[in-house]
Design a protein around this motif. Structure first.
Motif, PDB file in Angstrom:
ATOM      1  N   PRO A  84     -11.589 -23.207 -18.992  1.00 22.37           N
ATOM      2  CA  PRO A  84     -11.185 -21.926 -19.050  1.00 22.37           C
ATOM      3  C   PRO A  84     -11.095 -21.250 -20.618  1.00 22.37           C
ATOM      4  O   PRO A  84     -11.491 -20.152 -20.979  1.00 22.37           O
ATOM      5  CB  PRO A  84     -10.135 -21.688 -18.172  1.00 22.37           C
ATOM      6  CG  PRO A  84     -10.002 -22.867 -17.390  1.00 22.37           C
ATOM      7  CD  PRO A  84     -10.859 -24.055 -18.086  1.00 22.37           C
ATOM      8  N   ALA A  85     -10.450 -22.144 -21.347  1.00 22.45           N
ATOM      9  CA  ALA A  85     -10.239 -21.740 -22.722  1.00 22.45           C
ATOM     10  C   ALA A  85     -11.625 -21.457 -23.661  1.00 22.45           C
ATOM     11  O   ALA A  85     -11.489 -20.724 -24.624  1.00 22.45           O
ATOM     12  CB  ALA A  85      -9.386 -23.042 -23.494  1.00 22.45           C
ATOM     13  N   GLN A  86     -12.483 -22.074 -23.254  1.00 23.30           N
ATOM     14  CA  GLN A  86     -13.865 -21.765 -24.187  1.00 23.30           C
ATOM     15  C   GLN A  86     -14.457 -20.739 -23.304  1.00 23.30           C
ATOM     16  O   GLN A  86     -14.924 -19.975 -24.265  1.00 23.30           O
ATOM     17  CB  GLN A  86     -14.699 -23.067 -23.511  1.00 23.30           C
ATOM     18  CG  GLN A  86     -14.499 -24.769 -24.036  1.00 23.30           C
ATOM     19  CD  GLN A  86     -15.367 -25.445 -23.727  1.00 23.30           C
ATOM     20  OE1 GLN A  86     -15.991 -25.563 -22.775  1.00 23.30           O
ATOM     21  NE2 GLN A  86     -15.560 -26.537 -24.767  1.00 23.30           N
ATOM     22  N   ARG A  87     -14.407 -20.550 -22.041  1.00 24.61           N
ATOM     23  CA  ARG A  87     -14.845 -19.073 -21.705  1.00 24.61           C
ATOM     24  C   ARG A  87     -14.009 -18.037 -22.312  1.00 24.61           C
ATOM     25  O   ARG A  87     -14.732 -17.197 -22.564  1.00 24.61           O
ATOM     26  CB  ARG A  87     -14.970 -19.207 -20.207  1.00 24.61           C
ATOM     27  CG  ARG A  87     -15.726 -20.146 -19.513  1.00 24.61           C
ATOM     28  CD  ARG A  87     -16.021 -19.877 -17.981  1.00 24.61           C
ATOM     29  NE  ARG A  87     -14.936 -20.200 -17.361  1.00 24.61           N
ATOM     30  CZ  ARG A  87     -14.435 -19.048 -16.467  1.00 24.61           C
ATOM     31  NH1 ARG A  87     -14.947 -18.021 -16.654  1.00 24.61           N
ATOM     32  NH2 ARG A  87     -13.360 -19.056 -15.908  1.00 24.61           N
ATOM     33  N   ALA A  88     -12.717 -18.027 -22.428  1.00 23.15           N
ATOM     34  CA  ALA A  88     -11.927 -17.194 -22.697  1.00 23.15           C
ATOM     35  C   ALA A  88     -12.250 -16.598 -24.157  1.00 23.15           C
ATOM     36  O   ALA A  88     -11.803 -15.139 -24.390  1.00 23.15           O
ATOM     37  CB  ALA A  88     -10.546 -17.661 -22.759  1.00 23.15           C
TER      38      ALA A  88
END
Length: 463
Positions: free
Chosen positions: A74-78
Protein backbone atom coordinates in the motif's frame (compact mmCIF):
# COMPACT_ATOMS: atom_id res chain seq x y z
CA UNK A 1 4.37 -6.95 -32.99
CA UNK A 2 4.00 -10.61 -34.00
CA UNK A 3 1.41 -12.23 -31.74
CA UNK A 4 3.65 -14.93 -30.31
CA UNK A 5 6.37 -12.35 -29.57
CA UNK A 6 3.80 -10.47 -27.49
CA UNK A 7 2.74 -13.72 -25.78
CA UNK A 8 6.33 -14.63 -24.97
CA UNK A 9 6.85 -11.12 -23.59
CA UNK A 10 3.80 -11.48 -21.34
CA UNK A 11 5.23 -14.75 -20.10
CA UNK A 12 8.63 -13.25 -19.35
CA UNK A 13 6.87 -10.42 -17.50
CA UNK A 14 5.51 -12.91 -14.96
CA UNK A 15 8.59 -15.14 -14.89
CA UNK A 16 9.65 -15.42 -11.22
CA UNK A 17 13.31 -15.68 -12.30
CA UNK A 18 13.30 -12.45 -14.31
CA UNK A 19 16.46 -10.53 -13.29
CA UNK A 20 16.12 -6.90 -12.20
CA UNK A 21 18.01 -5.39 -15.20
CA UNK A 22 15.60 -7.07 -17.63
CA UNK A 23 12.64 -6.12 -15.45
CA UNK A 24 13.68 -2.47 -15.54
CA UNK A 25 14.12 -2.65 -19.29
CA UNK A 26 10.66 -4.18 -19.65
CA UNK A 27 9.02 -1.62 -17.36
CA UNK A 28 10.39 1.26 -19.45
CA UNK A 29 8.76 -0.22 -22.56
CA UNK A 30 6.00 1.85 -24.17
CA UNK A 31 4.46 -1.09 -26.00
CA UNK A 32 3.36 0.97 -28.98
CA UNK A 33 1.25 3.11 -26.67
CA UNK A 34 -0.08 0.19 -24.62
CA UNK A 35 2.62 0.40 -21.97
CA UNK A 36 4.52 -2.51 -20.40
CA UNK A 37 2.82 -5.89 -19.91
CA UNK A 38 0.46 -5.81 -16.93
CA UNK A 39 2.20 -8.80 -15.35
CA UNK A 40 5.40 -6.77 -15.03
CA UNK A 41 3.58 -3.87 -13.40
CA UNK A 42 1.76 -6.07 -10.91
CA UNK A 43 4.55 -8.40 -9.81
CA UNK A 44 4.95 -9.06 -6.10
CA UNK A 45 7.95 -7.60 -4.31
CA UNK A 46 8.99 -5.05 -6.93
CA UNK A 47 12.36 -3.51 -6.01
CA UNK A 48 12.56 0.23 -5.44
CA UNK A 49 14.22 0.98 -8.83
CA UNK A 50 11.29 -0.77 -10.55
CA UNK A 51 8.73 1.19 -8.56
CA UNK A 52 10.52 4.42 -9.45
CA UNK A 53 10.35 3.55 -13.17
CA UNK A 54 6.62 2.88 -12.93
CA UNK A 55 5.84 6.06 -11.02
CA UNK A 56 7.66 8.12 -13.66
CA UNK A 57 6.27 6.20 -16.64
CA UNK A 58 4.96 8.44 -19.41
CA UNK A 59 2.05 6.09 -20.12
CA UNK A 60 -0.78 6.64 -17.61
CA UNK A 61 -2.04 3.12 -18.30
CA UNK A 62 1.13 1.75 -16.71
CA UNK A 63 0.58 3.84 -13.62
CA UNK A 64 -3.09 2.76 -13.49
CA UNK A 65 -2.12 -0.92 -13.59
CA UNK A 66 0.30 -0.39 -10.73
CA UNK A 67 -2.27 1.62 -8.77
CA UNK A 68 -4.61 -1.38 -8.93
CA UNK A 69 -2.01 -4.05 -8.13
CA UNK A 70 -3.06 -6.43 -5.36
CA UNK A 71 0.58 -7.46 -4.93
CA UNK A 72 2.10 -4.02 -4.38
CA UNK A 73 2.59 -2.67 -0.89
CA UNK A 74 0.00 0.00 0.00
CA UNK A 75 2.79 2.46 0.76
CA UNK A 76 4.19 1.93 -2.75
CA UNK A 77 0.83 2.49 -4.44
CA UNK A 78 0.17 5.49 -2.20
CA UNK A 79 2.96 7.38 -3.94
CA UNK A 80 0.54 7.90 -6.83
CA UNK A 81 -1.78 10.06 -4.70
CA UNK A 82 -0.37 13.21 -6.35
CA UNK A 83 -0.30 11.82 -9.89
CA UNK A 84 -1.20 14.40 -12.53
CA UNK A 85 -3.82 12.11 -14.10
CA UNK A 86 -7.19 11.91 -12.33
CA UNK A 87 -7.65 8.46 -13.92
CA UNK A 88 -4.57 7.25 -12.11
CA UNK A 89 -5.68 8.78 -8.83
CA UNK A 90 -9.15 7.24 -9.25
CA UNK A 91 -7.58 3.82 -9.89
CA UNK A 92 -5.50 4.25 -6.74
CA UNK A 93 -8.55 5.33 -4.75
CA UNK A 94 -10.62 2.29 -5.75
CA UNK A 95 -7.76 -0.17 -5.47
CA UNK A 96 -7.33 -3.71 -6.77
CA UNK A 97 -10.14 -5.52 -8.53
CA UNK A 98 -9.35 -8.74 -6.71
CA UNK A 99 -11.80 -11.58 -6.31
CA UNK A 100 -9.71 -14.36 -4.75
CA UNK A 101 -11.57 -15.09 -1.48
CA UNK A 102 -8.35 -16.43 0.08
CA UNK A 103 -6.58 -13.09 -0.36
CA UNK A 104 -7.08 -9.95 1.68
CA UNK A 105 -6.03 -6.68 0.08
CA UNK A 106 -4.27 -4.35 2.52
CA UNK A 107 -5.92 -0.89 2.54
CA UNK A 108 -4.16 2.36 1.82
CA UNK A 109 -3.09 4.31 4.91
CA UNK A 110 -5.89 6.44 6.38
CA UNK A 111 -4.09 9.73 5.72
CA UNK A 112 -3.72 8.85 2.02
CA UNK A 113 -7.43 8.00 1.79
CA UNK A 114 -8.22 11.36 3.41
CA UNK A 115 -6.21 13.16 0.73
CA UNK A 116 -7.97 11.25 -2.04
CA UNK A 117 -11.35 12.08 -0.52
CA UNK A 118 -10.44 15.75 -0.79
CA UNK A 119 -9.26 15.37 -4.39
CA UNK A 120 -10.48 18.14 -6.72
CA UNK A 121 -11.74 15.58 -9.24
CA UNK A 122 -15.14 14.05 -8.34
CA UNK A 123 -14.27 10.74 -10.04
CA UNK A 124 -11.46 10.23 -7.53
CA UNK A 125 -13.70 10.94 -4.56
CA UNK A 126 -16.40 8.65 -5.91
CA UNK A 127 -13.92 5.83 -6.57
CA UNK A 128 -12.64 6.02 -3.01
CA UNK A 129 -16.10 5.82 -1.48
CA UNK A 130 -16.91 2.84 -3.72
CA UNK A 131 -13.71 0.99 -2.78
CA UNK A 132 -14.12 -2.38 -1.06
CA UNK A 133 -10.69 -2.00 0.55
CA UNK A 134 -11.15 0.86 3.02
CA UNK A 135 -10.07 0.30 6.61
CA UNK A 136 -13.01 0.41 9.07
CA UNK A 137 -11.16 3.07 11.07
CA UNK A 138 -11.13 5.34 8.04
CA UNK A 139 -14.79 4.69 7.23
CA UNK A 140 -15.72 5.57 10.81
CA UNK A 141 -13.80 8.84 10.52
CA UNK A 142 -16.17 9.97 7.74
CA UNK A 143 -19.18 10.43 10.03
CA UNK A 144 -18.75 14.20 10.19
CA UNK A 145 -17.32 14.74 6.70
CA UNK A 146 -18.72 17.62 4.69
CA UNK A 147 -19.61 15.31 1.75
CA UNK A 148 -22.95 13.53 2.34
CA UNK A 149 -21.72 10.57 0.25
CA UNK A 150 -18.90 10.13 2.76
CA UNK A 151 -21.32 10.30 5.67
CA UNK A 152 -23.49 7.65 4.00
CA UNK A 153 -20.43 5.40 3.78
CA UNK A 154 -19.73 5.97 7.49
CA UNK A 155 -23.14 4.52 8.32
CA UNK A 156 -21.85 1.10 7.20
CA UNK A 157 -19.74 0.88 10.38
CA UNK A 158 -22.64 1.98 12.60
CA UNK A 159 -21.61 -0.18 15.52
CA UNK A 160 -18.20 1.52 15.66
CA UNK A 161 -19.62 5.04 15.87
CA UNK A 162 -20.01 6.79 19.24
CA UNK A 163 -23.54 7.79 20.31
CA UNK A 164 -23.03 11.45 19.48
CA UNK A 165 -22.08 10.71 15.87
CA UNK A 166 -25.00 8.32 15.48
CA UNK A 167 -27.39 11.02 16.70
CA UNK A 168 -25.89 13.53 14.27
CA UNK A 169 -26.33 11.15 11.35
CA UNK A 170 -29.94 10.45 12.31
CA UNK A 171 -30.55 14.22 12.14
CA UNK A 172 -28.34 14.79 9.07
CA UNK A 173 -29.46 17.52 6.65
CA UNK A 174 -29.17 15.03 3.77
CA UNK A 175 -32.27 12.77 3.52
CA UNK A 176 -30.30 9.81 2.13
CA UNK A 177 -27.89 9.95 5.05
CA UNK A 178 -30.80 10.12 7.50
CA UNK A 179 -32.47 7.13 5.92
CA UNK A 180 -29.25 5.06 5.84
CA UNK A 181 -28.68 5.86 9.52
CA UNK A 182 -32.28 5.10 10.43
CA UNK A 183 -32.04 1.68 8.77
CA UNK A 184 -29.36 0.83 11.30
CA UNK A 185 -30.93 2.55 14.27
CA UNK A 186 -34.27 0.83 13.65
CA UNK A 187 -32.77 -2.44 14.82
CA UNK A 188 -33.07 -1.18 18.40
CA UNK A 189 -35.75 1.50 18.15
CA UNK A 190 -39.33 0.58 17.23
CA UNK A 191 -40.27 4.24 16.79
CA UNK A 192 -37.65 4.61 14.03
CA UNK A 193 -38.91 1.38 12.45
CA UNK A 194 -42.46 2.73 12.37
CA UNK A 195 -41.27 5.87 10.60
CA UNK A 196 -39.38 3.87 7.99
CA UNK A 197 -42.45 1.71 7.29
CA UNK A 198 -44.25 4.78 5.97
CA UNK A 199 -41.73 5.12 3.11
CA UNK A 200 -42.06 2.49 0.34
CA UNK A 201 -38.32 2.84 -0.37
CA UNK A 202 -37.32 1.73 3.11
CA UNK A 203 -40.28 -0.42 4.21
CA UNK A 204 -38.92 -3.83 3.14
CA UNK A 205 -35.55 -3.36 4.82
CA UNK A 206 -37.17 -1.97 7.96
CA UNK A 207 -39.43 -5.01 8.11
CA UNK A 208 -36.43 -7.31 7.69
CA UNK A 209 -34.21 -5.76 10.36
CA UNK A 210 -36.14 -3.30 12.52
CA UNK A 211 -37.51 -3.61 16.04
CA UNK A 212 -41.27 -3.92 15.49
CA UNK A 213 -44.33 -2.81 17.40
CA UNK A 214 -46.67 -5.78 17.52
CA UNK A 215 -49.42 -3.73 15.88
CA UNK A 216 -47.17 -2.98 12.89
CA UNK A 217 -46.22 -6.64 12.57
CA UNK A 218 -49.86 -7.76 12.70
CA UNK A 219 -50.88 -5.16 10.12
CA UNK A 220 -48.14 -6.27 7.72
CA UNK A 221 -49.15 -9.91 8.08
CA UNK A 222 -52.79 -9.05 7.48
CA UNK A 223 -51.96 -6.90 4.46
CA UNK A 224 -49.29 -9.37 3.22
CA UNK A 225 -46.74 -6.58 3.05
CA UNK A 226 -43.19 -7.80 2.23
CA UNK A 227 -43.86 -11.06 4.04
CA UNK A 228 -40.57 -12.73 3.02
CA UNK A 229 -38.68 -9.80 4.54
CA UNK A 230 -40.88 -9.79 7.62
CA UNK A 231 -40.28 -13.52 8.09
CA UNK A 232 -36.59 -12.75 8.76
CA UNK A 233 -37.25 -10.10 11.40
CA UNK A 234 -35.58 -10.99 14.73
CA UNK A 235 -38.29 -9.23 16.76
CA UNK A 236 -41.27 -10.90 15.09
CA UNK A 237 -43.54 -12.35 17.82
CA UNK A 238 -43.40 -16.13 18.09
CA UNK A 239 -47.07 -16.65 17.20
CA UNK A 240 -46.64 -14.66 13.99
CA UNK A 241 -43.53 -16.70 13.17
CA UNK A 242 -45.66 -19.83 13.49
CA UNK A 243 -48.33 -18.30 11.26
CA UNK A 244 -45.77 -17.46 8.54
CA UNK A 245 -44.22 -20.91 8.82
CA UNK A 246 -47.33 -22.33 7.14
CA UNK A 247 -47.91 -19.44 4.73
CA UNK A 248 -49.01 -20.29 1.21
CA UNK A 249 -45.97 -18.50 -0.24
CA UNK A 250 -42.97 -20.82 -0.39
CA UNK A 251 -40.46 -17.94 -0.23
CA UNK A 252 -42.01 -16.90 3.08
CA UNK A 253 -41.78 -20.41 4.52
CA UNK A 254 -38.17 -20.68 3.39
CA UNK A 255 -37.32 -17.39 5.12
CA UNK A 256 -38.89 -18.64 8.34
CA UNK A 257 -36.91 -21.87 8.12
CA UNK A 258 -33.65 -19.90 8.36
CA UNK A 259 -34.46 -18.08 11.60
CA UNK A 260 -31.73 -18.46 14.23
CA UNK A 261 -33.95 -19.17 17.25
CA UNK A 262 -35.53 -22.32 15.78
CA UNK A 263 -34.26 -25.62 17.10
CA UNK A 264 -33.45 -28.23 14.50
CA UNK A 265 -36.61 -30.30 14.92
CA UNK A 266 -38.87 -27.25 14.51
CA UNK A 267 -36.86 -25.97 11.55
CA UNK A 268 -37.19 -29.19 9.62
CA UNK A 269 -40.97 -29.40 10.19
CA UNK A 270 -41.39 -26.40 7.89
CA UNK A 271 -42.32 -27.24 4.31
CA UNK A 272 -39.61 -25.59 2.22
CA UNK A 273 -37.68 -26.40 -0.95
CA UNK A 274 -34.06 -25.52 -1.71
CA UNK A 275 -32.83 -25.46 -5.29
CA UNK A 276 -29.69 -27.44 -6.10
CA UNK A 277 -27.53 -24.34 -6.60
CA UNK A 278 -29.36 -21.95 -4.29
CA UNK A 279 -27.46 -19.79 -1.83
CA UNK A 280 -28.85 -17.28 0.64
CA UNK A 281 -27.19 -14.52 2.62
CA UNK A 282 -28.13 -15.85 6.06
CA UNK A 283 -27.17 -12.84 8.15
CA UNK A 284 -26.78 -14.53 11.52
CA UNK A 285 -24.47 -17.13 9.98
CA UNK A 286 -22.52 -14.60 7.91
CA UNK A 287 -21.97 -12.44 10.99
CA UNK A 288 -20.90 -15.46 13.02
CA UNK A 289 -18.37 -17.13 10.74
CA UNK A 290 -15.80 -16.88 13.54
CA UNK A 291 -18.22 -17.78 16.36
CA UNK A 292 -17.86 -21.44 17.46
CA UNK A 293 -21.50 -21.72 18.54
CA UNK A 294 -22.85 -20.33 15.26
CA UNK A 295 -20.51 -22.57 13.27
CA UNK A 296 -21.66 -25.66 15.16
CA UNK A 297 -25.38 -24.90 14.87
CA UNK A 298 -25.22 -24.18 11.14
CA UNK A 299 -22.85 -27.01 10.20
CA UNK A 300 -24.87 -29.58 12.16
CA UNK A 301 -28.17 -28.47 10.63
CA UNK A 302 -30.01 -30.51 8.04
CA UNK A 303 -30.92 -27.27 6.28
CA UNK A 304 -28.88 -27.05 3.06
CA UNK A 305 -28.79 -23.25 3.05
CA UNK A 306 -27.35 -23.11 6.56
CA UNK A 307 -24.67 -25.62 5.65
CA UNK A 308 -23.83 -23.68 2.49
CA UNK A 309 -23.66 -20.43 4.42
CA UNK A 310 -21.32 -21.82 7.07
CA UNK A 311 -19.10 -23.53 4.46
CA UNK A 312 -17.75 -20.05 3.69
CA UNK A 313 -15.98 -19.90 7.05
CA UNK A 314 -12.22 -20.52 7.10
CA UNK A 315 -12.54 -21.04 10.87
CA UNK A 316 -14.41 -24.37 10.87
CA UNK A 317 -12.78 -26.83 13.27
CA UNK A 318 -11.80 -30.21 11.90
CA UNK A 319 -14.86 -32.06 13.22
CA UNK A 320 -17.28 -29.62 11.57
CA UNK A 321 -15.25 -29.68 8.38
CA UNK A 322 -15.60 -33.47 8.27
CA UNK A 323 -19.32 -33.16 9.03
CA UNK A 324 -19.86 -30.82 6.08
CA UNK A 325 -17.83 -33.03 3.76
CA UNK A 326 -20.11 -35.95 4.59
CA UNK A 327 -23.17 -34.03 3.35
CA UNK A 328 -21.91 -34.59 -0.22
CA UNK A 329 -23.43 -31.27 -1.29
CA UNK A 330 -21.54 -30.06 -4.40
CA UNK A 331 -22.06 -26.42 -3.49
CA UNK A 332 -20.72 -26.99 0.02
CA UNK A 333 -17.66 -28.64 -1.50
CA UNK A 334 -17.14 -25.71 -3.89
CA UNK A 335 -17.25 -23.24 -1.01
CA UNK A 336 -14.92 -25.30 1.17
CA UNK A 337 -12.45 -25.46 -1.71
CA UNK A 338 -12.49 -21.68 -1.98
CA UNK A 339 -12.43 -20.80 1.70
CA UNK A 340 -11.08 -23.45 4.04
CA UNK A 341 -7.32 -24.02 4.40
CA UNK A 342 -7.74 -27.69 5.36
CA UNK A 343 -10.21 -28.86 2.73
CA UNK A 344 -9.45 -32.57 2.12
CA UNK A 345 -7.70 -33.60 -1.08
CA UNK A 346 -10.57 -35.80 -2.18
CA UNK A 347 -13.00 -32.88 -1.98
CA UNK A 348 -10.70 -30.68 -4.05
CA UNK A 349 -10.40 -33.42 -6.65
CA UNK A 350 -14.18 -33.82 -6.82
CA UNK A 351 -14.61 -30.09 -7.36
CA UNK A 352 -11.96 -30.18 -10.08
CA UNK A 353 -13.54 -33.19 -11.76
CA UNK A 354 -17.02 -31.71 -11.66
CA UNK A 355 -16.26 -28.13 -12.63
CA UNK A 356 -13.11 -28.21 -14.77
CA UNK A 357 -12.57 -24.91 -16.55
CA UNK A 358 -14.55 -22.83 -14.04
CA UNK A 359 -13.45 -20.42 -11.31
CA UNK A 360 -14.34 -22.95 -8.62
CA UNK A 361 -12.17 -25.59 -10.28
CA UNK A 362 -9.29 -23.13 -10.53
CA UNK A 363 -9.68 -22.32 -6.84
CA UNK A 364 -9.59 -26.04 -6.03
CA UNK A 365 -6.52 -26.65 -8.19
CA UNK A 366 -4.63 -23.72 -6.66
CA UNK A 367 -5.55 -24.75 -3.11
CA UNK A 368 -2.43 -25.57 -1.04
CA UNK A 369 -3.81 -29.03 -0.29
CA UNK A 370 -4.59 -29.97 -3.88
CA UNK A 371 -2.80 -33.30 -4.43
CA UNK A 372 0.51 -33.55 -6.27
CA UNK A 373 2.13 -36.90 -5.52
CA UNK A 374 1.00 -39.79 -7.70
CA UNK A 375 -0.72 -37.67 -10.33
CA UNK A 376 1.67 -38.66 -13.11
CA UNK A 377 1.04 -42.35 -12.64
CA UNK A 378 -2.72 -41.81 -12.41
CA UNK A 379 -3.32 -39.30 -15.17
CA UNK A 380 -0.44 -39.07 -17.67
CA UNK A 381 -2.32 -41.39 -20.06
CA UNK A 382 -5.86 -40.34 -19.15
CA UNK A 383 -8.31 -39.97 -22.03
CA UNK A 384 -9.17 -36.41 -20.92
CA UNK A 385 -6.51 -33.76 -21.49
CA UNK A 386 -7.75 -31.81 -18.51
CA UNK A 387 -6.56 -34.72 -16.36
CA UNK A 388 -3.34 -35.31 -18.29
CA UNK A 389 -2.47 -31.72 -17.41
CA UNK A 390 -2.49 -32.69 -13.73
CA UNK A 391 0.44 -35.04 -14.30
CA UNK A 392 2.65 -31.96 -14.67
CA UNK A 393 2.00 -31.15 -11.00
CA UNK A 394 3.60 -34.38 -9.81
CA UNK A 395 7.11 -33.89 -8.35
CA UNK A 396 7.96 -37.36 -9.67
CA UNK A 397 7.15 -36.48 -13.29
CA UNK A 398 10.30 -36.99 -15.40
CA UNK A 399 11.68 -34.52 -17.95
CA UNK A 400 10.79 -37.04 -20.63
CA UNK A 401 7.16 -37.10 -19.51
CA UNK A 402 7.03 -33.30 -19.31
CA UNK A 403 8.39 -33.10 -22.85
CA UNK A 404 5.87 -35.65 -24.06
CA UNK A 405 3.03 -33.67 -22.49
CA UNK A 406 4.33 -30.50 -24.16
CA UNK A 407 3.25 -32.16 -27.45
CA UNK A 408 -0.12 -33.28 -26.06
CA UNK A 409 -3.21 -32.91 -28.29
CA UNK A 410 -4.88 -30.76 -25.59
CA UNK A 411 -3.65 -27.19 -25.62
CA UNK A 412 -4.10 -26.72 -21.86
CA UNK A 413 -1.88 -29.72 -21.21
CA UNK A 414 0.79 -28.44 -23.60
CA UNK A 415 0.72 -25.03 -21.96
CA UNK A 416 1.11 -26.48 -18.48
CA UNK A 417 4.04 -28.62 -19.60
CA UNK A 418 6.02 -25.82 -21.27
CA UNK A 419 5.84 -23.78 -18.07
CA UNK A 420 7.46 -26.54 -16.02
CA UNK A 421 11.18 -26.09 -15.22
CA UNK A 422 11.83 -29.81 -15.90
CA UNK A 423 11.11 -29.32 -19.60
CA UNK A 424 14.31 -29.96 -21.58
CA UNK A 425 15.92 -26.69 -22.69
CA UNK A 426 15.78 -27.58 -26.37
CA UNK A 427 12.00 -27.98 -26.23
CA UNK A 428 11.65 -24.86 -24.08
CA UNK A 429 13.46 -22.76 -26.68
CA UNK A 430 11.30 -24.27 -29.39
CA UNK A 431 8.08 -23.51 -27.49
CA UNK A 432 8.98 -19.79 -27.36
CA UNK A 433 8.18 -19.66 -31.08
CA UNK A 434 4.89 -21.57 -30.96
CA UNK A 435 2.00 -19.08 -30.67
CA UNK A 436 -0.13 -20.96 -28.14
CA UNK A 437 2.91 -21.99 -26.05
CA UNK A 438 5.00 -18.83 -26.08
CA UNK A 439 3.47 -17.30 -22.94
CA UNK A 440 3.98 -20.44 -20.85
CA UNK A 441 7.53 -20.88 -22.12
CA UNK A 442 8.33 -17.24 -21.37
CA UNK A 443 7.16 -17.71 -17.79
CA UNK A 444 9.22 -20.88 -17.25
CA UNK A 445 11.69 -20.14 -14.43
CA UNK A 446 14.28 -22.39 -16.14
CA UNK A 447 14.44 -20.07 -19.15
CA UNK A 448 18.03 -18.76 -19.34
CA UNK A 449 18.60 -15.04 -18.95
CA UNK A 450 19.96 -14.71 -22.47
CA UNK A 451 16.77 -16.27 -23.82
CA UNK A 452 14.68 -13.80 -21.79
CA UNK A 453 16.75 -10.96 -23.25
CA UNK A 454 16.19 -12.39 -26.74
CA UNK A 455 12.43 -12.35 -26.14
CA UNK A 456 12.65 -8.66 -25.28
CA UNK A 457 14.76 -8.04 -28.38
CA UNK A 458 12.32 -9.79 -30.70
CA UNK A 459 9.39 -7.87 -29.17
CA UNK A 460 11.11 -4.54 -29.82
CA UNK A 461 11.88 -3.68 -26.20
CA UNK A 462 14.76 -1.22 -26.29
CA UNK A 463 17.92 -2.16 -24.47
Amino acid sequence: MVAFHASALDGVARNPALPTPLLLRLLAFDGGGDGPPQHALQRAGLPEPAVAVILAHSNPGARIDFAMSARAEPAQRARLADDLSPKVRAALAYGPEWHDPRTTVAPLPDHVCARLLDDPDPSVRSALLDSPHLAPSFVASLAAHRDPAARRRAVRVWKMLPPGERSALLADPDPEVRQAAALWECRRDARVTAELLRDPKSAAEALRRGLLHRADAERCVAERTHLAALAENPSLPADLVEQLAVDADETVRLAVSLRPELDESRRMLIDFTVEALAREDVEWVRDGLADPEVLRRAAASAHPLLRRAVAQSPHLPSDLLRLLVRTEDPLVEDLLGMRHPDTPEEVLMRVYARLGGTFSAWMAETHPRFPREGLAARYADHSDGNYRRLAVRDPAATPALIERLSHDPAVWTRQAAVGDPRLPLRRLREALHVPELAAGAGANPALPEDEMAAVLDRAGVSA
